[in-house]
Design a protein around this motif. Structure first.
Motif, PDB file in Angstrom:
ATOM      1  N   PHE A 141       0.830  -1.205   0.000  1.00 27.20           N
ATOM      2  CA  PHE A 141       0.000   0.000   0.000  1.00 27.20           C
ATOM      3  C   PHE A 141       0.866   1.257   0.000  1.00 27.20           C
ATOM      4  CE2 PHE A 141      -1.660   3.318   2.871  1.00 27.20           C
ATOM      5  CZ  PHE A 141      -2.713   3.778   2.096  1.00 27.20           C
ATOM      6  N   ASP A 142       1.918   1.248   0.788  1.00 19.63           N
ATOM      7  CA  ASP A 142       2.817   2.393   0.892  1.00 19.63           C
ATOM      8  C   ASP A 142       3.532   2.647  -0.437  1.00 19.63           C
ATOM      9  OD1 ASP A 142       4.461   4.438   1.738  1.00 19.63           O
ATOM     10  OD2 ASP A 142       5.786   3.163   2.916  1.00 19.63           O
ATOM     11  N   VAL A 143       4.116   1.594  -1.007  1.00 21.17           N
ATOM     12  CA  VAL A 143       4.887   1.749  -2.247  1.00 21.17           C
ATOM     13  C   VAL A 143       3.973   2.166  -3.396  1.00 21.17           C
ATOM     14  CG1 VAL A 143       6.314   0.555  -3.956  1.00 21.17           C
ATOM     15  CG2 VAL A 143       6.648   0.110  -1.516  1.00 21.17           C
ATOM     16  N   PHE A 144       2.856   1.487  -3.531  1.00 19.29           N
ATOM     17  CA  PHE A 144       1.951   1.811  -4.630  1.00 19.29           C
ATOM     18  C   PHE A 144       1.374   3.214  -4.467  1.00 19.29           C
ATOM     19  CE2 PHE A 144      -2.276   1.778  -6.643  1.00 19.29           C
ATOM     20  CZ  PHE A 144      -1.898   1.497  -7.940  1.00 19.29           C
ATOM     21  N   GLY A 145       0.996   3.568  -3.238  1.00 22.69           N
ATOM     22  CA  GLY A 145       0.477   4.910  -2.990  1.00 22.69           C
ATOM     23  C   GLY A 145       1.508   5.983  -3.292  1.00 22.69           C
ATOM     24  N   SER A 146       2.772   5.716  -2.942  1.00 21.69           N
ATOM     25  CA  SER A 146       3.849   6.667  -3.238  1.00 21.69           C
ATOM     26  C   SER A 146       3.967   6.905  -4.738  1.00 21.69           C
ATOM     27  CB  SER A 146       5.184   6.139  -2.707  1.00 21.69           C
ATOM     28  OG  SER A 146       5.160   5.970  -1.314  1.00 21.69           O
ATOM     29  N   LEU A 147       3.881   5.826  -5.513  1.00 20.89           N
ATOM     30  CA  LEU A 147       4.044   5.932  -6.958  1.00 20.89           C
ATOM     31  C   LEU A 147       2.878   6.668  -7.609  1.00 20.89           C
ATOM     32  CD1 LEU A 147       5.396   2.322  -7.553  1.00 20.89           C
ATOM     33  CD2 LEU A 147       6.719   4.440  -7.639  1.00 20.89           C
ATOM     34  N   VAL A 148       1.655   6.378  -7.144  1.00 23.30           N
ATOM     35  CA  VAL A 148       0.483   7.055  -7.700  1.00 23.30           C
ATOM     36  C   VAL A 148       0.519   8.542  -7.366  1.00 23.30           C
ATOM     37  CG1 VAL A 148      -2.042   7.244  -7.584  1.00 23.30           C
ATOM     38  CG2 VAL A 148      -0.961   4.994  -7.695  1.00 23.30           C
ATOM     39  N   ALA A 149       0.861   8.874  -6.119  1.00 21.33           N
ATOM     40  CA  ALA A 149       0.950  10.279  -5.716  1.00 21.33           C
ATOM     41  C   ALA A 149       2.046  10.995  -6.501  1.00 21.33           C
ATOM     42  CB  ALA A 149       1.218  10.376  -4.217  1.00 21.33           C
ATOM     43  N   ALA A 150       3.187  10.318  -6.682  1.00 16.91           N
ATOM     44  CA  ALA A 150       4.279  10.920  -7.459  1.00 16.91           C
ATOM     45  C   ALA A 150       3.858  11.148  -8.905  1.00 16.91           C
ATOM     46  CB  ALA A 150       5.514  10.019  -7.405  1.00 16.91           C
ATOM     47  N   GLU A 151       3.058  10.220  -9.451  1.00 18.37           N
ATOM     48  CA  GLU A 151       2.606  10.376 -10.836  1.00 18.37           C
ATOM     49  C   GLU A 151       1.674  11.570 -10.976  1.00 18.37           C
ATOM     50  OE1 GLU A 151       0.803   7.690 -14.509  1.00 18.37           O
ATOM     51  OE2 GLU A 151       1.592   6.740 -12.693  1.00 18.37           O
ATOM     52  N   CYS A 152       0.824  11.809  -9.970  1.00 20.53           N
ATOM     53  CA  CYS A 152      -0.037  13.003  -9.985  1.00 20.53           C
ATOM     54  C   CYS A 152       0.816  14.260 -10.116  1.00 20.53           C
ATOM     55  CB  CYS A 152      -0.868  13.079  -8.703  1.00 20.53           C
ATOM     56  SG  CYS A 152      -2.214  11.886  -8.583  1.00 20.53           S
ATOM     57  N   GLY A 191      10.987  16.604  -6.631  1.00 19.92           N
ATOM     58  CA  GLY A 191       9.884  16.996  -5.750  1.00 19.92           C
ATOM     59  C   GLY A 191       8.683  16.085  -5.899  1.00 19.92           C
ATOM     60  N   SER A 192       8.423  15.625  -7.128  1.00 24.01           N
ATOM     61  CA  SER A 192       7.299  14.711  -7.363  1.00 24.01           C
ATOM     62  C   SER A 192       7.515  13.382  -6.639  1.00 24.01           C
ATOM     63  CB  SER A 192       7.132  14.472  -8.866  1.00 24.01           C
ATOM     64  OG  SER A 192       6.836  15.663  -9.548  1.00 24.01           O
ATOM     65  N   TRP A 193       8.721  12.814  -6.794  1.00 26.15           N
ATOM     66  CA  TRP A 193       9.027  11.539  -6.149  1.00 26.15           C
ATOM     67  C   TRP A 193       8.977  11.673  -4.614  1.00 26.15           C
ATOM     68  CZ3 TRP A 193      10.127   6.738  -8.383  1.00 26.15           C
ATOM     69  CH2 TRP A 193      10.266   6.729  -9.776  1.00 26.15           C
ATOM     70  N   ILE A 194       9.590  12.726  -4.090  1.00 24.40           N
ATOM     71  CA  ILE A 194       9.672  12.899  -2.634  1.00 24.40           C
ATOM     72  C   ILE A 194       8.289  13.180  -2.042  1.00 24.40           C
ATOM     73  CG2 ILE A 194      10.609  14.359  -0.799  1.00 24.40           C
ATOM     74  CD1 ILE A 194      13.097  14.752  -2.579  1.00 24.40           C
ATOM     75  N   SER A 195       7.507  14.032  -2.700  1.00 23.29           N
ATOM     76  CA  SER A 195       6.174  14.358  -2.198  1.00 23.29           C
ATOM     77  C   SER A 195       5.293  13.116  -2.127  1.00 23.29           C
ATOM     78  CB  SER A 195       5.517  15.412  -3.099  1.00 23.29           C
ATOM     79  OG  SER A 195       6.255  16.598  -3.115  1.00 23.29           O
ATOM     80  N   GLY A 196       5.339  12.301  -3.180  1.00 21.78           N
ATOM     81  CA  GLY A 196       4.553  11.072  -3.186  1.00 21.78           C
ATOM     82  C   GLY A 196       4.970  10.119  -2.086  1.00 21.78           C
ATOM     83  N   PHE A 197       6.285   9.978  -1.898  1.00 17.02           N
ATOM     84  CA  PHE A 197       6.794   9.077  -0.858  1.00 17.02           C
ATOM     85  C   PHE A 197       6.374   9.545   0.534  1.00 17.02           C
ATOM     86  CE2 PHE A 197      10.141   8.202   2.280  1.00 17.02           C
ATOM     87  CZ  PHE A 197      10.110   6.811   2.292  1.00 17.02           C
ATOM     88  N   VAL A 198       6.511  10.835   0.807  1.00 12.45           N
ATOM     89  CA  VAL A 198       6.176  11.364   2.139  1.00 12.45           C
ATOM     90  C   VAL A 198       4.689  11.196   2.435  1.00 12.45           C
ATOM     91  CG1 VAL A 198       6.047  13.466   3.533  1.00 12.45           C
ATOM     92  CG2 VAL A 198       8.108  12.981   2.201  1.00 12.45           C
ATOM     93  N   ALA A 199       3.836  11.571   1.479  1.00 14.14           N
ATOM     94  CA  ALA A 199       2.392  11.499   1.693  1.00 14.14           C
ATOM     95  C   ALA A 199       1.931  10.061   1.922  1.00 14.14           C
ATOM     96  CB  ALA A 199       1.657  12.110   0.500  1.00 14.14           C
ATOM     97  N   ALA A 200       2.394   9.142   1.077  1.00 15.21           N
ATOM     98  CA  ALA A 200       1.969   7.741   1.203  1.00 15.21           C
ATOM     99  C   ALA A 200       2.525   7.103   2.467  1.00 15.21           C
ATOM    100  CB  ALA A 200       2.396   6.948  -0.026  1.00 15.21           C
ATOM    101  N   THR A 201       3.739   7.464   2.858  1.00 11.30           N
ATOM    102  CA  THR A 201       4.339   6.885   4.067  1.00 11.30           C
ATOM    103  C   THR A 201       3.592   7.339   5.314  1.00 11.30           C
ATOM    104  OG1 THR A 201       6.508   6.785   2.999  1.00 11.30           O
ATOM    105  CG2 THR A 201       6.468   6.655   5.399  1.00 11.30           C
ATOM    106  N   ILE A 202       3.151   8.595   5.351  1.00 13.63           N
ATOM    107  CA  ILE A 202       2.347   9.069   6.489  1.00 13.63           C
ATOM    108  C   ILE A 202       1.058   8.257   6.587  1.00 13.63           C
ATOM    109  CG2 ILE A 202       0.997  11.015   7.363  1.00 13.63           C
ATOM    110  CD1 ILE A 202       3.132  12.866   6.173  1.00 13.63           C
ATOM    111  N   ALA A 203       0.403   8.038   5.435  1.00 10.89           N
ATOM    112  CA  ALA A 203      -0.833   7.248   5.425  1.00 10.89           C
ATOM    113  C   ALA A 203      -0.562   5.804   5.839  1.00 10.89           C
ATOM    114  CB  ALA A 203      -1.470   7.298   4.043  1.00 10.89           C
TER     115      ALA A 203
END
Length: 324
Positions: free
Chosen positions: A104-115, A150-162
């Motif tokens: 969930f964390d990895v996939f969420g990070s990638l989807v958020a980064a893609e946004c 910034g895209s990669w880092i933002s996605g990783f941070v947001a998904a990791t918090i969740a």
């Protein structure tokens, strides 16, 4: 209420991903179908990545972002499909709670980064079409790198918090997830504790990480379309639109499926369709993107022709050496 319910129940350590259990007779055909999709998707994205790295004509901001998108797509499909393929072959549908949250964390990070990355790509197209005189000055190498990082880092941070919030939940009762991967909504439904704080945090994170990129992308394309329509010649409009049509198709597919899966009301009809739409944006999109960019993009097709010419030349040289 949920806090009281779980007191008399036992927490468990494994989930069962039901996947496509409704079609047990199709597991072998589905295995070969998804295996073919995985191979073609990986090959297509690796090819785009290799072309961007080796062809000097593709060393531009647009293709730099495209190379990042290809990396995202390869990681995204590799997070889900290999485990699904093993499940089709072995029939083992179990996944540990820890592994599920990691997925969930990895996939969420990638989807958020893609946004975020798609919004950066739309901003790049906006500058190229609407503000061409400022394009070279603004879209320099360091700024492009900052947008991508910034895209990669933002996605990783947001998904990791969740994911950290998800890891604090207690799961009990049924351990069956009616999905083929560990997604947010099915996991929250299995929790025995009060999920309101988690839902609130997820809503806040989604608003921060998904809404601004979506609005930026939408605004960019409104300006782009308005600028294209103001071009007097038909040839000029076609040339301008051809530079952003591939990205527009990708954005429409990506956000269209996300809205259907995550933002529409939770009804029985949509619940049955959500799994199919999830297949589309998790499995099909990574294979569609390289096809769209290679078939609709002149620069990529030219780079491919160069590669094929070099391969034919190398083959001819090898054949002559063998004959000698």
């Amino acid at each position: 209420m949920k806090d009281r319910e779980w007191e008399n129940q036992t927490s468990y350590t494994d989930f069962i991903l039901l996947g496509f259990g409704d079609f047990p007779g199709l597991h072998i055909p589905l295995f070969f179908l998804f295996l073919a999709i995985y191979i073609v998707s990986m090959a297509g994205n690796i090819l785009i990545l290799a072309l961007v790295m080796t062809d000097q004509h593709l060393h531009t901001p647009m293709y730099f972002f495209l190379a990042n998108l290809s990396c995202l797509e390869m990681c995204c499909i590799s997070t889900i499909l290999p485990r699904m393929l093993v499940s089709f072959l072995t029939g083992d549908k179990t996944i540990s709670v820890r592994a599920c949250i990691v997925q969930f964390d990895v996939f969420g990070s990638l989807v958020a980064a893609e946004c975020c990355l798609l919004s950066a790509m739309s901003y790049d197209r906006y500058l190229a079409i609407c503000k061409p005189l400022y394009y070279a000055a603004k879209m320099h190498a360091s700024f492009c790198f900052q947008l991508a990082a910034g895209s990669w880092i933002s996605g990783f941070v947001a998904a990791t918090i969740a994911a950290c919030g998800m890891s604090q939940m207690i799961f009990c009762g049924s351990n069956e997830i009616n999905h083929f991967f560990c997604d947010y909504t099915p996991l929250v439904k299995l929790s025995c504790v009060d999920t309101k704080p988690m839902v609130l945090v997820n809503l806040l994170l989604s608003s921060v990480i998904a809404l601004p990129p979506f609005l930026l992308t939408l605004t960019s394309y409104v300006c782009i379309i308005a600028t294209i329509l103001s071009i007097p010649s038909i040839a000029g409009r076609q040339k301008a639109f051809s530079t952003c049509s591939s990205h527009l198709i990708v954005v429409t597919i990506f956000y269209g499926t996300l809205i259907i899966v995550y933002m529409l009301p939770d009804s029985n009809t949509l619940r049955a369709l959500n799994k199919m739409f999830s297949v589309f944006y998790t499995v099909v999109t990574p294979i569609v993107n390289p096809l769209i960019y290679s078939l609709r993009n002149r620069e990529v097709k030219d780079a491919l022709r160069k590669v094929f010419k070099q391969l034919n030349l190398s083959h001819s040289v090898v054949s002559k050496l063998v004959c000698i």
